[in-house]
Design a protein around this motif. Structure first.
Motif, mmCIF file in Angstrom:
data_model
loop_
_atom_site.group_PDB
_atom_site.id
_atom_site.type_symbol
_atom_site.label_atom_id
_atom_site.label_comp_id
_atom_site.label_asym_id
_atom_site.label_seq_id
_atom_site.Cartn_x
_atom_site.Cartn_y
_atom_site.Cartn_z
ATOM 1 N N LYS A 12 12.218 49.399 46.792
ATOM 2 C CA LYS A 12 13.592 49.861 46.883
ATOM 3 C C LYS A 12 14.249 49.733 45.524
ATOM 4 C CE LYS A 12 14.263 48.734 51.757
ATOM 5 N NZ LYS A 12 15.062 47.941 52.742
ATOM 6 N N ARG A 13 14.999 50.746 45.163
ATOM 7 C CA ARG A 13 15.717 50.746 43.899
ATOM 8 C C ARG A 13 17.118 50.193 44.139
ATOM 9 N NH1 ARG A 13 18.541 55.412 41.984
ATOM 10 N NH2 ARG A 13 19.306 55.129 39.862
ATOM 11 N N ILE A 14 17.538 49.244 43.324
ATOM 12 C CA ILE A 14 18.859 48.655 43.501
ATOM 13 C C ILE A 14 19.748 48.961 42.307
ATOM 14 C CG2 ILE A 14 18.052 46.802 44.999
ATOM 15 C CD1 ILE A 14 18.281 44.938 42.561
ATOM 16 N N ARG A 15 21.028 48.836 42.552
ATOM 17 C CA ARG A 15 22.007 49.025 41.499
ATOM 18 C C ARG A 15 22.143 47.754 40.659
ATOM 19 N NH1 ARG A 15 24.217 52.026 45.974
ATOM 20 N NH2 ARG A 15 24.869 54.095 45.297
ATOM 21 N N ALA A 16 22.670 47.907 39.476
ATOM 22 C CA ALA A 16 23.134 46.744 38.722
ATOM 23 C C ALA A 16 24.418 46.246 39.379
ATOM 24 C CB ALA A 16 23.394 47.125 37.269
ATOM 25 N N TYR A 17 24.743 44.983 39.171
ATOM 26 C CA TYR A 17 25.956 44.392 39.734
ATOM 27 C C TYR A 17 26.878 43.990 38.607
ATOM 28 C CZ TYR A 17 29.008 41.067 42.163
ATOM 29 O OH TYR A 17 30.086 40.392 42.665
ATOM 30 N N ARG A 18 28.122 44.464 38.652
ATOM 31 C CA ARG A 18 29.100 44.144 37.628
ATOM 32 C C ARG A 18 30.399 43.692 38.293
ATOM 33 N NH1 ARG A 18 24.963 44.022 35.549
ATOM 34 N NH2 ARG A 18 24.174 45.273 33.804
ATOM 35 N N ASN A 19 30.771 42.469 38.030
ATOM 36 C CA ASN A 19 31.970 41.864 38.599
ATOM 37 C C ASN A 19 33.106 41.950 37.573
ATOM 38 O OD1 ASN A 19 32.808 38.483 39.741
ATOM 39 N ND2 ASN A 19 33.698 40.434 40.288
ATOM 40 N N ILE A 20 34.208 42.564 37.949
ATOM 41 C CA ILE A 20 35.373 42.695 37.079
ATOM 42 C C ILE A 20 36.505 41.858 37.661
ATOM 43 C CG2 ILE A 20 37.011 44.276 36.003
ATOM 44 C CD1 ILE A 20 34.999 46.537 36.436
ATOM 45 N N VAL A 21 36.985 40.915 36.885
ATOM 46 C CA VAL A 21 38.073 40.039 37.327
ATOM 47 C C VAL A 21 39.287 40.309 36.442
ATOM 48 C CG1 VAL A 21 38.802 37.675 37.780
ATOM 49 C CG2 VAL A 21 36.378 38.287 38.004
ATOM 50 N N VAL A 22 40.370 40.788 37.049
ATOM 51 C CA VAL A 22 41.576 41.100 36.280
ATOM 52 C C VAL A 22 42.601 39.984 36.471
ATOM 53 C CG1 VAL A 22 41.154 43.573 36.538
ATOM 54 C CG2 VAL A 22 42.694 42.425 38.120
ATOM 55 N N ASP A 23 43.374 39.745 35.436
ATOM 56 C CA ASP A 23 44.460 38.775 35.532
ATOM 57 C C ASP A 23 45.438 39.203 36.622
ATOM 58 O OD1 ASP A 23 43.553 37.109 33.595
ATOM 59 O OD2 ASP A 23 45.012 37.667 32.066
ATOM 60 N N GLY A 24 45.945 38.232 37.349
ATOM 61 C CA GLY A 24 46.925 38.570 38.375
ATOM 62 C C GLY A 24 47.519 37.340 39.018
ATOM 63 N N ALA A 25 48.606 37.535 39.720
ATOM 64 C CA ALA A 25 49.239 36.467 40.480
ATOM 65 C C ALA A 25 48.700 36.490 41.911
ATOM 66 C CB ALA A 25 50.756 36.660 40.495
ATOM 67 N N CYS A 26 49.004 35.425 42.659
ATOM 68 C CA CYS A 26 48.546 35.358 44.042
ATOM 69 C C CYS A 26 49.735 35.147 44.960
ATOM 70 C CB CYS A 26 47.532 34.228 44.220
ATOM 71 S SG CYS A 26 46.581 34.397 45.759
ATOM 72 N N ASN A 27 49.594 35.615 46.201
ATOM 73 C CA ASN A 27 50.682 35.502 47.173
ATOM 74 C C ASN A 27 50.429 34.409 48.206
ATOM 75 O OD1 ASN A 27 48.563 36.918 48.333
ATOM 76 N ND2 ASN A 27 49.895 38.220 49.575
ATOM 77 N N ILE A 28 49.345 33.645 48.072
ATOM 78 C CA ILE A 28 49.122 32.475 48.913
ATOM 79 C C ILE A 28 48.737 31.310 48.013
ATOM 80 C CG2 ILE A 28 48.484 33.810 50.964
ATOM 81 C CD1 ILE A 28 45.568 33.175 50.437
ATOM 82 N N ARG A 29 48.728 30.125 48.557
ATOM 83 C CA ARG A 29 48.486 28.921 47.767
ATOM 84 C C ARG A 29 47.343 28.115 48.384
ATOM 85 N NH1 ARG A 29 50.773 31.501 44.747
ATOM 86 N NH2 ARG A 29 52.731 31.144 43.608
ATOM 87 N N CYS A 30 46.114 28.560 48.131
ATOM 88 C CA CYS A 30 44.947 27.810 48.614
ATOM 89 C C CYS A 30 44.884 26.475 47.866
ATOM 90 C CB CYS A 30 43.668 28.593 48.369
ATOM 91 S SG CYS A 30 43.651 30.219 49.157
ATOM 92 N N THR A 31 44.684 25.398 48.595
ATOM 93 C CA THR A 31 44.699 24.079 47.960
ATOM 94 C C THR A 31 43.493 23.847 47.080
ATOM 95 O OG1 THR A 31 43.625 23.054 49.886
ATOM 96 C CG2 THR A 31 46.041 23.095 49.852
ATOM 97 N N TYR A 32 42.437 24.645 47.239
ATOM 98 C CA TYR A 32 41.259 24.484 46.394
ATOM 99 C C TYR A 32 41.266 25.446 45.208
ATOM 100 C CZ TYR A 32 39.783 27.917 49.973
ATOM 101 O OH TYR A 32 39.731 28.968 50.851
ATOM 102 N N CYS A 33 42.364 26.172 45.002
ATOM 103 C CA CYS A 33 42.489 27.093 43.866
ATOM 104 C C CYS A 33 43.624 26.663 42.945
ATOM 105 C CB CYS A 33 42.791 28.513 44.355
ATOM 106 S SG CYS A 33 41.377 29.382 45.041
ATOM 107 N N GLU A 34 43.561 27.156 41.723
ATOM 108 C CA GLU A 34 44.685 26.991 40.810
ATOM 109 C C GLU A 34 45.811 27.938 41.209
ATOM 110 O OE1 GLU A 34 43.212 27.933 36.982
ATOM 111 O OE2 GLU A 34 41.658 26.389 36.972
#
Length: 300
Positions: A12-34
Motif C-alpha cells: 500500500k502506498r501512503i502519504r507523507a504526514y505534515r503537521n501544521i501548528v498555527v499560533d492561536g488563543a483557546c476558548n477553554i482552559r484544560c488544566t493540563y495545557c498552558e
C-alpha cells in the motif's frame, strides 16, 4: 504450497504526514495545557499556509492543521483550508469541538479530529466541558466519521469502556485514540492504560500501541520508532514566520528547530518518554494514497 505464493506481494502506498501548528488563543482552559494567548494575523497565516502547501503535490501528503489554541476561532483560516481541500489537498483539522456543529457548515471537504476526554462531564473534568457540549462533539464525530483524540489522565477504566461501548452502539466509524499526559524533558509517564483491559473495538489503536505505552511507563525508555520519525514533519506558523522541526511532541531542543526550507531527516532522533497519536500514523485510512495500477518493470 508454492502455488499459493503471490508475487510481487501486495503493498500500500501512503502519504507523507505534515503537521501544521498555527499560533492561536483557546476558548477553554484544560488544566493540563498552558493558557494560550495570541493575537493572530489571519491573512499572514494564510500566506504561510500556502507557502507550505506549494511544496507538495495534493495526492502525496496528509496535512493535520491545528492551533496552539482552538483553530475554529479563526474563521478565515478554516475557510481557506476548506478552499484548498476543495482543490484536492488532503487536510484534517484538529479542534476541541466546542464550535460544532457550526464549524462543519460549508466545509464538506475537510477531515476532522476532535479532542475530547470521554463521553461524560466527569471524564472531561480537566477540560471543563459541559454535557451538552460533549454530546454535540460525539454526535458530530459519529456523523462525519471524525477521529477522536483523548488525553488519558487517569479516568477509571470502567468509564473508558462505557465510552467504547457507546461509540460501538452508535456505529462509530472513525478512530478513538488515547494518549497519556505528556512527560516533558524525559520525565516518567504518570498514567498507564492496557489494551487487555479495554473492550475490543475496531476503532481503537492496535495492541502494539498500548504495548509501547506500557513499556515506556514500566521502563522509562522507548523501544520502537514512531511513525512521526519515519514519515512526519512539523511546521510552526506564527503569521508570516514559519519554523520547522521533525517532531515537537515533547520539550524539543531548540537547536533542532530550523527555518522554512527542506526537511531534515535524522538517524537517531532524541525521543523522550512521550507516546501520542503519531505513533501509528502510517496505518490510518486517511494516510492511504490513491493506489496506482501495477507499475511495469523498465525495459533494459
Amino acid at each position: 504450497m508454492a502455488s499459493d505464493i503471490v508475487w510481487p506481494p501486495p503493498v500500500k502506498r501512503i502519504r507523507a504526514y505534515r503537521n501544521i501548528v498555527v499560533d492561536g488563543a483557546c476558548n477553554i482552559r484544560c488544566t493540563y495545557c498552558e493558557v494560550k494567548k495570541a493575537k493572530v494575523d489571519q491573512a499572514a497565516t494564510i500566506r504561510s499556509l500556502d507557502r507550505i502547501f506549494a511544496d507538495y503535490e495534493p495526492d502525496g501528503v496528509l496535512f493535520r492543521v491545528e492551533s496552539d489554541g482552538e483553530i475554529t476561532l479563526y474563521r478565515k483560516i478554516v475557510d481557506h483550508l476548506q478552499k484548498r481541500a476543495s482543490e484536492g489537498y488532503r487536510i484534517e483539522v484538529l479542534s476541541n469541538g466546542t464550535k460544532v456543529p457550526t464549524a462543519l457548515e460549508g466545509r464538506p471537504d475537510l477531515l476532522w479530529v476532535f479532542s475530547v476526554d470521554g463521553h461524560t462531564e466527569e471524564m472531561n473534568a480537566k477540560r471543563g466541558l459541559k454535557q451538552a457540549q460533549i454530546d454535540r462533539i460525539i454526535d458530530a464525530a459519529v456523523e462525519v466519521e471524525a477521529e477522536l483524540q483523548a488525553v488519558y489522565w487517569g479516568q477509571p477504566v470502567e468509564q473508558v469502556n462505557d465510552w467504547i461501548d457507546l461509540l460501538t452502539a452508535r456505529g462509530y466509524r472513525g478512530r478513538l485514540h488515547f494518549m497519556p499526559l505528556l512527560a516533558f524533558k524525559g520525565q516518567p509517564l504518570t498514567v498507564n492504560l492496557r489494551y487487555a483491559d479495554l473492550h475490543p473495538a475496531d476503532f481503537l489503536a492496535p495492541p502494539e500501541y498500548f504495548r509501547r505505552w506500557n513499556h515506556i511507563f514500566d521502563t522509562g525508555k522507548r523501544d520502537a520508532v514512531c511513525d512521526q520519525i519515519t514519515n512526519g514533519y512539523n511546521y510552526q506558523v506564527s503569521g508570516d514566520e514559519i519554523r520547522m522541526v521533525k517532531c515537537d511532541c515533547y520539550s524539543v531542543p531548540k537547536h533542532l528547530v530550523h527555518g522554512f526550507g527542506p526537511i531534515r531527516e535524522f538517524d537517531n532522533w532524541p525521543c523522550g518518554t512521550c507516546i501520542a497519536n503519531q505513533e501509528f500514523n502510517n496505518s490510518r485510512d486517511r494516510m492511504l494514497a490513491p493506489q496506482p495500477g501495477r507499475i511495469p518493470l523498465p525495459i533494459v
